[in-house]
Design a protein around this motif. Sequence first.
Motif, PDB file in Angstrom:
ATOM      1  N   SER A 208     -75.021  71.068  38.672  1.00  0.00           N
ATOM      2  CA  SER A 208     -76.047  72.029  38.258  1.00  0.00           C
ATOM      3  C   SER A 208     -76.156  72.133  36.743  1.00  0.00           C
ATOM      4  CB  SER A 208     -75.745  73.410  38.853  1.00  0.00           C
ATOM      5  OG  SER A 208     -74.585  73.968  38.262  1.00  0.00           O
ATOM      6  N   GLU A 209     -75.108  71.727  36.023  1.00  0.00           N
ATOM      7  CA  GLU A 209     -75.085  71.864  34.570  1.00  0.00           C
ATOM      8  C   GLU A 209     -75.433  70.561  33.846  1.00  0.00           C
ATOM      9  OE1 GLU A 209     -74.503  74.678  32.873  1.00  0.00           O
ATOM     10  OE2 GLU A 209     -74.171  75.875  34.667  1.00  0.00           O
ATOM     11  N   LEU A 210     -75.288  69.430  34.523  1.00  0.00           N
ATOM     12  CA  LEU A 210     -75.433  68.137  33.868  1.00  0.00           C
ATOM     13  C   LEU A 210     -76.599  67.359  34.475  1.00  0.00           C
ATOM     14  CD1 LEU A 210     -71.637  67.214  33.958  1.00  0.00           C
ATOM     15  CD2 LEU A 210     -72.883  68.139  31.992  1.00  0.00           C
ATOM     16  N   SER A 211     -76.976  66.258  33.843  1.00  0.00           N
ATOM     17  CA  SER A 211     -78.049  65.418  34.369  1.00  0.00           C
ATOM     18  C   SER A 211     -77.914  64.010  33.804  1.00  0.00           C
ATOM     19  CB  SER A 211     -79.427  65.996  34.003  1.00  0.00           C
ATOM     20  OG  SER A 211     -79.589  66.014  32.586  1.00  0.00           O
ATOM     21  N   GLY A 212     -78.636  63.074  34.407  1.00  0.00           N
ATOM     22  CA  GLY A 212     -78.706  61.721  33.876  1.00  0.00           C
ATOM     23  C   GLY A 212     -77.399  60.964  33.923  1.00  0.00           C
ATOM     24  N   ASN A 213     -77.222  60.099  32.935  1.00  0.00           N
ATOM     25  CA  ASN A 213     -76.045  59.228  32.910  1.00  0.00           C
ATOM     26  C   ASN A 213     -74.743  59.988  32.721  1.00  0.00           C
ATOM     27  OD1 ASN A 213     -77.423  56.748  33.242  1.00  0.00           O
ATOM     28  ND2 ASN A 213     -78.010  56.742  31.079  1.00  0.00           N
TER      29      ASN A 213
END
Length: 455
Positions: A208-213
Amino acid sequence: MSYPGYPPSGGYPAFPGYPPTGQESVYPPAGQYSYPPVPGGYPPAGGGGTYPAAPPSAGYAGAAGYPAPGGYPGAPQAGGMPPYSGGPGFGVPPAGPGFGGYPQPPAQSYAGGGPAQMPVGYPSGQAPSPMPGQPAAMVQCTQGTIQAAPNFDAGRDAEILRKAMKGFGTDEQAIINVVANRSNDQRQKIKAAFKTMYGKDLIKDLKSELSGNVEELILALFMPSTYYDAWSLRHAMKGVGTQERVLIEILCTRTNQEIREIVNCYKSEFGRDIEQDIRADTSGHFERLLISMCQGNRDENQTVDYQKAQEDAQRLYQAGEGKLGTDESCFNMVLASRSFPQLKATVEAYSRIANRDLLSSIDREFSGNVERGLKAILQCALNRPAFFAERLYYSMKGAGTDDSTLIRIIVTRSEIDLVQIKQMFSQMYQKTLATMIASDTSGDYRRLLLAIVGQ
Protein backbone atom coordinates in the motif's frame (compact mmCIF):
# COMPACT_ATOMS: atom_id res chain seq x y z
CA MET A 1 2.86 -22.82 4.57
CA SER A 2 1.59 -19.26 4.23
CA TYR A 3 3.08 -16.28 2.48
CA PRO A 4 0.57 -13.50 3.24
CA GLY A 5 0.21 -10.69 0.79
CA TYR A 6 1.63 -12.48 -2.23
CA PRO A 7 1.46 -11.97 -5.04
CA PRO A 8 1.57 -8.15 -5.14
CA SER A 9 -0.75 -6.19 -7.31
CA GLY A 10 0.54 -4.50 -10.41
CA GLY A 11 2.87 -6.97 -12.02
CA TYR A 12 2.59 -10.07 -9.85
CA PRO A 13 0.18 -12.63 -11.30
CA ALA A 14 -2.76 -13.85 -9.27
CA PHE A 15 -2.50 -17.58 -8.67
CA PRO A 16 -5.67 -19.55 -7.92
CA GLY A 17 -6.02 -20.35 -4.28
CA TYR A 18 -3.10 -18.14 -3.28
CA PRO A 19 -2.13 -17.11 -0.72
CA PRO A 20 -2.85 -20.29 1.21
CA THR A 21 -4.32 -19.94 4.64
CA GLY A 22 -2.62 -21.38 7.64
CA GLN A 23 0.08 -20.70 10.10
CA GLU A 24 2.80 -18.18 9.27
CA SER A 25 6.15 -19.85 9.39
CA VAL A 26 9.72 -19.22 8.48
CA TYR A 27 10.69 -20.97 5.25
CA PRO A 28 13.34 -21.81 4.20
CA PRO A 29 15.87 -22.09 7.06
CA ALA A 30 18.77 -19.71 6.86
CA GLY A 31 21.77 -20.82 4.89
CA GLN A 32 20.19 -24.04 3.67
CA TYR A 33 20.32 -23.25 -0.01
CA SER A 34 23.94 -22.35 -0.62
CA TYR A 35 25.62 -23.44 -3.82
CA PRO A 36 27.98 -26.34 -3.52
CA PRO A 37 31.43 -25.07 -4.31
CA VAL A 38 33.07 -26.12 -7.53
CA PRO A 39 36.75 -26.80 -7.75
CA GLY A 40 38.69 -24.07 -9.39
CA GLY A 41 37.56 -21.39 -7.00
CA TYR A 42 37.49 -17.78 -8.03
CA PRO A 43 39.92 -15.71 -6.05
CA PRO A 44 39.20 -12.48 -7.93
CA ALA A 45 41.92 -10.36 -9.46
CA GLY A 46 44.02 -8.91 -6.71
CA GLY A 47 42.97 -11.64 -4.33
CA GLY A 48 46.50 -12.65 -3.55
CA GLY A 49 47.91 -16.13 -3.43
CA THR A 50 50.39 -17.92 -5.62
CA TYR A 51 49.15 -19.54 -8.80
CA PRO A 52 51.36 -21.35 -11.28
CA ALA A 53 51.35 -19.78 -14.72
CA ALA A 54 49.88 -21.51 -17.74
CA PRO A 55 52.37 -23.59 -19.73
CA PRO A 56 53.48 -22.10 -23.07
CA SER A 57 51.48 -24.75 -24.93
CA ALA A 58 48.24 -23.85 -23.18
CA GLY A 59 46.90 -21.79 -26.07
CA TYR A 60 45.22 -19.36 -23.66
CA ALA A 61 46.61 -15.94 -24.39
CA GLY A 62 47.70 -14.06 -21.34
CA ALA A 63 45.72 -16.20 -18.92
CA ALA A 64 47.93 -16.49 -15.89
CA GLY A 65 46.27 -18.46 -13.19
CA TYR A 66 46.01 -21.98 -14.60
CA PRO A 67 47.67 -24.76 -12.73
CA ALA A 68 50.45 -26.24 -14.80
CA PRO A 69 49.97 -29.83 -16.09
CA GLY A 70 50.64 -32.21 -13.29
CA GLY A 71 50.41 -29.39 -10.77
CA TYR A 72 47.85 -31.17 -8.63
CA PRO A 73 47.02 -34.84 -8.09
CA GLY A 74 45.24 -36.34 -11.07
CA ALA A 75 45.76 -33.32 -13.35
CA PRO A 76 46.21 -33.91 -17.08
CA GLN A 77 49.88 -34.49 -17.81
CA ALA A 78 50.03 -33.14 -21.36
CA GLY A 79 48.27 -30.96 -23.84
CA GLY A 80 47.98 -27.84 -21.73
CA MET A 81 44.72 -26.07 -21.00
CA PRO A 82 41.93 -25.47 -23.51
CA PRO A 83 41.97 -22.46 -25.80
CA TYR A 84 39.81 -19.54 -24.82
CA SER A 85 37.63 -18.22 -27.60
CA GLY A 86 36.28 -15.20 -25.81
CA GLY A 87 39.36 -13.00 -25.96
CA PRO A 88 42.87 -12.65 -24.52
CA GLY A 89 42.51 -12.64 -20.79
CA PHE A 90 40.05 -11.50 -18.16
CA GLY A 91 39.53 -8.00 -19.46
CA VAL A 92 37.82 -8.79 -22.74
CA PRO A 93 34.03 -9.01 -22.47
CA PRO A 94 32.40 -11.90 -24.31
CA ALA A 95 31.03 -11.10 -27.75
CA GLY A 96 27.26 -11.06 -27.78
CA PRO A 97 24.72 -12.47 -25.34
CA GLY A 98 25.59 -16.06 -26.21
CA PHE A 99 29.36 -15.99 -26.25
CA GLY A 100 31.48 -19.02 -27.00
CA GLY A 101 34.12 -18.64 -24.30
CA TYR A 102 34.38 -17.61 -20.66
CA PRO A 103 37.12 -15.91 -18.72
CA GLN A 104 38.48 -18.66 -16.52
CA PRO A 105 39.02 -17.69 -12.88
CA PRO A 106 42.45 -18.40 -11.39
CA ALA A 107 42.35 -21.87 -9.89
CA GLN A 108 42.70 -22.35 -6.18
CA SER A 109 45.40 -24.80 -5.28
CA TYR A 110 44.44 -28.41 -4.72
CA ALA A 111 45.74 -30.59 -1.94
CA GLY A 112 49.49 -30.75 -2.29
CA GLY A 113 49.56 -27.90 -4.78
CA GLY A 114 50.25 -24.96 -2.52
CA PRO A 115 48.18 -22.69 -0.28
CA ALA A 116 44.60 -21.93 -1.21
CA GLN A 117 43.85 -18.22 -0.83
CA MET A 118 40.45 -16.75 -0.02
CA PRO A 119 39.14 -13.95 -2.23
CA VAL A 120 39.62 -10.33 -1.26
CA GLY A 121 36.92 -9.25 1.15
CA TYR A 122 36.16 -12.70 2.51
CA PRO A 123 35.71 -12.37 6.29
CA SER A 124 38.82 -13.47 8.08
CA GLY A 125 38.47 -16.93 9.55
CA GLN A 126 35.10 -17.52 7.88
CA ALA A 127 36.06 -19.87 5.08
CA PRO A 128 33.17 -22.14 4.08
CA SER A 129 33.04 -25.69 5.34
CA PRO A 130 33.21 -28.60 2.90
CA MET A 131 30.00 -30.29 1.81
CA PRO A 132 29.60 -33.85 3.11
CA GLY A 133 32.12 -36.03 1.28
CA GLN A 134 33.84 -33.01 -0.30
CA PRO A 135 37.62 -32.65 0.18
CA ALA A 136 38.46 -29.51 2.12
CA ALA A 137 40.96 -28.47 -0.55
CA MET A 138 38.19 -28.29 -3.17
CA VAL A 139 35.96 -25.81 -1.32
CA GLN A 140 35.29 -22.68 -3.32
CA CYS A 141 35.11 -19.46 -1.33
CA THR A 142 31.99 -17.52 -2.20
CA GLN A 143 30.39 -14.65 -0.40
CA GLY A 144 27.16 -12.73 -0.50
CA THR A 145 26.94 -8.98 -0.06
CA ILE A 146 24.19 -9.49 2.53
CA GLN A 147 25.09 -11.22 5.79
CA ALA A 148 22.86 -11.98 8.77
CA ALA A 149 22.79 -8.86 10.94
CA PRO A 150 24.45 -9.25 14.35
CA ASN A 151 22.40 -8.47 17.46
CA PHE A 152 19.25 -8.97 15.40
CA ASP A 153 15.95 -7.98 17.02
CA ALA A 154 12.89 -8.78 14.87
CA GLY A 155 10.58 -6.73 17.12
CA ARG A 156 12.76 -3.65 16.89
CA ASP A 157 12.92 -3.92 13.09
CA ALA A 158 9.16 -4.42 12.90
CA GLU A 159 8.70 -1.24 14.92
CA ILE A 160 11.04 0.68 12.58
CA LEU A 161 9.04 -0.45 9.56
CA ARG A 162 5.74 0.41 11.24
CA LYS A 163 6.92 3.96 11.99
CA ALA A 164 8.25 4.32 8.42
CA MET A 165 4.76 3.60 7.03
CA LYS A 166 2.60 5.29 9.65
CA GLY A 167 0.86 8.61 8.95
CA PHE A 168 1.27 10.72 5.84
CA GLY A 169 4.13 9.83 3.56
CA THR A 170 6.56 6.96 3.73
CA ASP A 171 10.12 6.94 5.04
CA GLU A 172 11.57 4.85 2.21
CA GLN A 173 15.13 5.23 3.48
CA ALA A 174 14.23 3.65 6.83
CA ILE A 175 12.69 0.70 4.99
CA ILE A 176 15.80 0.37 2.78
CA ASN A 177 18.10 0.45 5.82
CA VAL A 178 16.30 -2.55 7.29
CA VAL A 179 15.62 -4.78 4.29
CA ALA A 180 19.03 -4.32 2.65
CA ASN A 181 20.89 -5.29 5.80
CA ARG A 182 19.02 -8.39 6.97
CA SER A 183 19.26 -11.96 5.71
CA ASN A 184 16.24 -13.65 4.16
CA ASP A 185 15.70 -15.70 7.30
CA GLN A 186 15.73 -12.53 9.41
CA ARG A 187 13.18 -10.89 7.08
CA GLN A 188 10.82 -13.84 7.60
CA LYS A 189 11.11 -13.29 11.36
CA ILE A 190 10.40 -9.57 10.93
CA LYS A 191 7.19 -10.45 9.03
CA ALA A 192 6.08 -12.75 11.84
CA ALA A 193 6.96 -10.19 14.53
CA PHE A 194 5.07 -7.43 12.67
CA LYS A 195 1.88 -9.49 12.60
CA THR A 196 2.29 -10.44 16.26
CA MET A 197 2.88 -6.86 17.40
CA TYR A 198 0.36 -4.99 15.24
CA GLY A 199 -2.13 -7.59 14.01
CA LYS A 200 -1.40 -6.47 10.46
CA ASP A 201 0.27 -8.06 7.47
CA LEU A 202 3.62 -6.44 6.68
CA ILE A 203 3.48 -7.35 3.00
CA LYS A 204 0.05 -5.73 2.54
CA ASP A 205 1.27 -2.59 4.31
CA LEU A 206 4.37 -2.41 2.11
CA LYS A 207 2.27 -2.87 -1.03
CA SER A 208 0.00 0.00 0.00
CA GLU A 209 2.98 2.32 0.53
CA LEU A 210 5.19 1.40 -2.43
CA SER A 211 4.83 1.04 -6.20
CA GLY A 212 6.72 0.11 -9.35
CA ASN A 213 10.14 -1.47 -9.35
CA VAL A 214 10.95 -0.62 -5.74
CA GLU A 215 7.78 -2.47 -4.67
CA GLU A 216 8.72 -5.53 -6.75
CA LEU A 217 12.26 -5.49 -5.34
CA ILE A 218 11.21 -5.19 -1.69
CA LEU A 219 8.52 -7.85 -1.99
CA ALA A 220 11.05 -10.17 -3.69
CA LEU A 221 13.39 -9.65 -0.73
CA PHE A 222 10.62 -10.68 1.66
CA MET A 223 9.78 -13.87 -0.25
CA PRO A 224 11.41 -17.02 1.13
CA SER A 225 14.21 -18.02 -1.28
CA THR A 226 12.68 -21.26 -2.55
CA TYR A 227 9.27 -19.67 -2.97
CA TYR A 228 10.77 -16.83 -5.00
CA ASP A 229 12.39 -19.28 -7.43
CA ALA A 230 9.15 -21.28 -7.71
CA TRP A 231 7.14 -18.09 -8.18
CA SER A 232 9.55 -16.88 -10.89
CA LEU A 233 9.18 -20.17 -12.78
CA ARG A 234 5.38 -20.07 -12.53
CA HIS A 235 5.33 -16.45 -13.68
CA ALA A 236 7.59 -17.36 -16.64
CA MET A 237 5.11 -19.99 -17.88
CA LYS A 238 1.79 -18.37 -16.94
CA GLY A 239 -0.38 -16.75 -19.56
CA VAL A 240 0.50 -16.09 -23.18
CA GLY A 241 4.12 -16.74 -24.12
CA THR A 242 6.97 -18.24 -22.15
CA GLN A 243 10.01 -16.54 -20.65
CA GLU A 244 12.49 -19.28 -21.59
CA ARG A 245 15.53 -17.41 -20.30
CA VAL A 246 14.05 -17.42 -16.79
CA LEU A 247 13.57 -21.19 -16.96
CA ILE A 248 17.20 -21.59 -18.08
CA GLU A 249 18.57 -19.20 -15.47
CA ILE A 250 16.94 -21.05 -12.58
CA LEU A 251 16.76 -24.71 -13.61
CA CYS A 252 20.22 -24.89 -15.20
CA THR A 253 22.10 -23.23 -12.31
CA ARG A 254 20.60 -24.51 -9.05
CA THR A 255 21.84 -27.47 -7.00
CA ASN A 256 20.04 -30.80 -6.69
CA GLN A 257 18.68 -29.91 -3.26
CA GLU A 258 17.49 -26.49 -4.42
CA ILE A 259 15.76 -27.93 -7.50
CA ARG A 260 13.94 -30.61 -5.52
CA GLU A 261 12.72 -28.02 -3.02
CA ILE A 262 11.64 -25.67 -5.83
CA VAL A 263 9.68 -28.50 -7.49
CA ASN A 264 7.97 -29.36 -4.17
CA CYS A 265 7.21 -25.71 -3.42
CA TYR A 266 5.79 -25.23 -6.94
CA LYS A 267 3.40 -28.11 -6.28
CA SER A 268 2.39 -27.11 -2.76
CA GLU A 269 1.97 -23.37 -3.38
CA PHE A 270 0.49 -23.32 -6.88
CA GLY A 271 -1.12 -26.77 -6.99
CA ARG A 272 0.62 -27.56 -10.26
CA ASP A 273 3.15 -30.08 -11.55
CA ILE A 274 6.17 -28.24 -12.94
CA GLU A 275 6.99 -30.98 -15.45
CA GLN A 276 3.48 -30.77 -16.92
CA ASP A 277 3.77 -27.00 -17.20
CA ILE A 278 7.16 -27.33 -18.93
CA ARG A 279 5.76 -29.88 -21.40
CA ALA A 280 2.82 -27.57 -22.14
CA ASP A 281 5.03 -24.51 -22.70
CA THR A 282 8.14 -25.89 -24.41
CA SER A 283 8.96 -28.59 -26.93
CA GLY A 284 11.67 -30.71 -28.52
CA HIS A 285 15.20 -30.90 -27.18
CA PHE A 286 14.74 -27.81 -25.01
CA GLU A 287 11.79 -29.45 -23.26
CA ARG A 288 13.85 -32.60 -22.65
CA LEU A 289 16.75 -30.60 -21.22
CA LEU A 290 14.47 -28.77 -18.75
CA ILE A 291 12.76 -32.02 -17.73
CA SER A 292 16.21 -33.49 -17.05
CA MET A 293 17.07 -30.45 -14.93
CA CYS A 294 13.84 -30.80 -12.92
CA GLN A 295 14.92 -34.22 -11.65
CA GLY A 296 17.62 -32.72 -9.43
CA ASN A 297 19.78 -35.80 -9.99
CA ARG A 298 23.06 -34.32 -11.24
CA ASP A 299 26.10 -36.19 -9.92
CA GLU A 300 27.54 -34.09 -7.09
CA ASN A 301 30.71 -36.09 -6.48
CA GLN A 302 33.46 -33.49 -6.36
CA THR A 303 36.19 -35.93 -7.43
CA VAL A 304 37.08 -35.64 -11.11
CA ASP A 305 37.45 -38.82 -13.19
CA TYR A 306 39.79 -37.74 -15.98
CA GLN A 307 39.34 -40.98 -17.90
CA LYS A 308 35.57 -40.42 -17.97
CA ALA A 309 36.16 -36.81 -18.99
CA GLN A 310 38.22 -38.02 -21.95
CA GLU A 311 35.52 -40.54 -22.90
CA ASP A 312 32.73 -37.97 -22.59
CA ALA A 313 34.70 -35.47 -24.66
CA GLN A 314 35.19 -38.08 -27.39
CA ARG A 315 31.49 -38.99 -27.22
CA LEU A 316 30.45 -35.33 -27.57
CA TYR A 317 32.84 -34.83 -30.49
CA GLN A 318 31.43 -37.85 -32.30
CA ALA A 319 27.87 -36.62 -31.57
CA GLY A 320 28.54 -33.17 -33.04
CA GLU A 321 31.63 -31.91 -34.83
CA GLY A 322 32.70 -35.43 -35.83
CA LYS A 323 29.56 -36.33 -37.79
CA LEU A 324 27.01 -34.98 -40.21
CA GLY A 325 24.11 -33.81 -38.09
CA THR A 326 23.94 -33.74 -34.28
CA ASP A 327 23.04 -36.37 -31.71
CA GLU A 328 21.29 -34.00 -29.30
CA SER A 329 20.48 -36.73 -26.77
CA CYS A 330 24.19 -37.34 -26.19
CA PHE A 331 24.75 -33.69 -25.24
CA ASN A 332 21.67 -33.79 -23.00
CA MET A 333 22.89 -36.93 -21.22
CA VAL A 334 26.40 -35.64 -20.47
CA LEU A 335 25.53 -32.06 -19.57
CA ALA A 336 22.48 -32.96 -17.47
CA SER A 337 24.08 -35.72 -15.40
CA ARG A 338 27.79 -34.97 -14.83
CA SER A 339 28.96 -32.92 -11.87
CA PHE A 340 30.16 -29.39 -12.56
CA PRO A 341 33.82 -30.26 -11.75
CA GLN A 342 33.55 -33.25 -14.09
CA LEU A 343 32.11 -31.06 -16.86
CA LYS A 344 34.98 -28.62 -16.43
CA ALA A 345 37.45 -31.46 -17.02
CA THR A 346 35.40 -32.60 -20.02
CA VAL A 347 35.64 -29.10 -21.53
CA GLU A 348 39.42 -29.26 -21.20
CA ALA A 349 39.60 -32.72 -22.77
CA TYR A 350 37.28 -31.67 -25.61
CA SER A 351 39.58 -28.81 -26.58
CA ARG A 352 42.47 -31.23 -27.02
CA ILE A 353 40.36 -33.59 -29.15
CA ALA A 354 38.46 -31.10 -31.31
CA ASN A 355 40.95 -28.22 -31.40
CA ARG A 356 37.95 -26.07 -30.52
CA ASP A 357 36.27 -25.33 -27.21
CA LEU A 358 32.99 -27.04 -26.38
CA LEU A 359 31.02 -23.80 -26.05
CA SER A 360 31.97 -22.90 -29.63
CA SER A 361 30.94 -26.36 -30.83
CA ILE A 362 27.53 -25.97 -29.18
CA ASP A 363 27.25 -22.61 -30.98
CA ARG A 364 27.80 -24.43 -34.28
CA GLU A 365 25.62 -27.49 -33.58
CA PHE A 366 22.61 -25.97 -31.78
CA SER A 367 20.41 -22.89 -31.91
CA GLY A 368 17.70 -21.18 -29.93
CA ASN A 369 16.75 -22.07 -26.39
CA VAL A 370 18.39 -25.49 -26.24
CA GLU A 371 21.69 -23.86 -27.24
CA ARG A 372 21.26 -21.25 -24.49
CA GLY A 373 20.40 -23.96 -21.94
CA LEU A 374 23.37 -26.19 -22.75
CA LYS A 375 25.73 -23.23 -22.71
CA ALA A 376 24.35 -22.01 -19.37
CA ILE A 377 25.19 -25.38 -17.81
CA LEU A 378 28.75 -25.30 -19.15
CA GLN A 379 29.25 -21.65 -18.24
CA CYS A 380 28.24 -22.42 -14.65
CA ALA A 381 30.68 -25.34 -14.60
CA LEU A 382 33.49 -23.07 -15.76
CA ASN A 383 32.70 -19.88 -13.86
CA ARG A 384 29.29 -19.41 -12.25
CA PRO A 385 29.80 -15.76 -11.16
CA ALA A 386 30.73 -14.87 -14.76
CA PHE A 387 27.46 -16.39 -16.00
CA PHE A 388 25.41 -14.17 -13.69
CA ALA A 389 27.62 -11.14 -14.39
CA GLU A 390 26.83 -11.55 -18.08
CA ARG A 391 23.09 -11.83 -17.38
CA LEU A 392 23.22 -8.64 -15.31
CA TYR A 393 25.16 -6.79 -18.00
CA TYR A 394 22.67 -7.60 -20.73
CA SER A 395 19.73 -6.76 -18.46
CA MET A 396 20.97 -3.15 -18.49
CA LYS A 397 22.82 -2.82 -21.81
CA GLY A 398 21.22 -0.72 -24.52
CA ALA A 399 17.90 1.07 -24.44
CA GLY A 400 15.64 0.17 -21.54
CA THR A 401 16.25 -2.15 -18.61
CA ASP A 402 15.09 -5.71 -18.00
CA ASP A 403 14.16 -4.90 -14.41
CA SER A 404 12.75 -8.34 -13.60
CA THR A 405 16.06 -10.03 -14.48
CA LEU A 406 18.05 -7.37 -12.65
CA ILE A 407 15.91 -7.76 -9.52
CA ARG A 408 15.85 -11.57 -9.64
CA ILE A 409 19.62 -12.01 -9.91
CA ILE A 410 20.50 -9.33 -7.35
CA VAL A 411 18.02 -10.83 -4.85
CA THR A 412 18.78 -14.53 -5.41
CA ARG A 413 22.59 -14.11 -5.38
CA SER A 414 22.80 -11.51 -2.60
CA GLU A 415 23.53 -14.10 0.10
CA ILE A 416 25.47 -16.55 -2.06
CA ASP A 417 28.10 -15.11 -4.41
CA LEU A 418 27.25 -11.51 -5.29
CA VAL A 419 30.73 -10.41 -4.15
CA GLN A 420 32.30 -12.67 -6.78
CA ILE A 421 29.72 -11.63 -9.40
CA LYS A 422 30.66 -7.98 -8.84
CA GLN A 423 34.34 -8.77 -9.26
CA MET A 424 33.78 -10.76 -12.45
CA PHE A 425 31.55 -7.97 -13.79
CA SER A 426 34.37 -5.46 -13.41
CA GLN A 427 36.88 -7.78 -15.07
CA MET A 428 34.60 -8.63 -18.00
CA TYR A 429 33.20 -5.18 -18.77
CA GLN A 430 35.73 -2.65 -17.37
CA LYS A 431 33.06 -0.97 -15.26
CA THR A 432 31.59 -1.76 -11.88
CA LEU A 433 28.16 -3.27 -11.39
CA ALA A 434 27.27 -0.36 -9.12
CA THR A 435 28.20 2.18 -11.82
CA MET A 436 25.96 0.50 -14.37
CA ILE A 437 23.07 0.19 -11.89
CA ALA A 438 23.41 3.86 -10.94
CA SER A 439 23.27 4.96 -14.59
CA ASP A 440 20.32 2.70 -15.46
CA THR A 441 17.99 3.19 -12.46
CA SER A 442 16.76 6.03 -10.28
CA GLY A 443 15.18 7.04 -6.99
CA ASP A 444 14.49 4.61 -4.15
CA TYR A 445 14.85 1.70 -6.58
CA ARG A 446 18.44 2.72 -7.31
CA ARG A 447 19.21 3.35 -3.63
CA LEU A 448 17.94 -0.08 -2.60
CA LEU A 449 19.80 -1.91 -5.39
CA LEU A 450 23.03 -0.14 -4.53
CA ALA A 451 22.54 -0.91 -0.84
CA ILE A 452 22.15 -4.62 -1.65
CA VAL A 453 25.26 -4.76 -3.87
CA GLY A 454 27.23 -3.07 -1.15
CA GLN A 455 27.69 0.50 -2.37
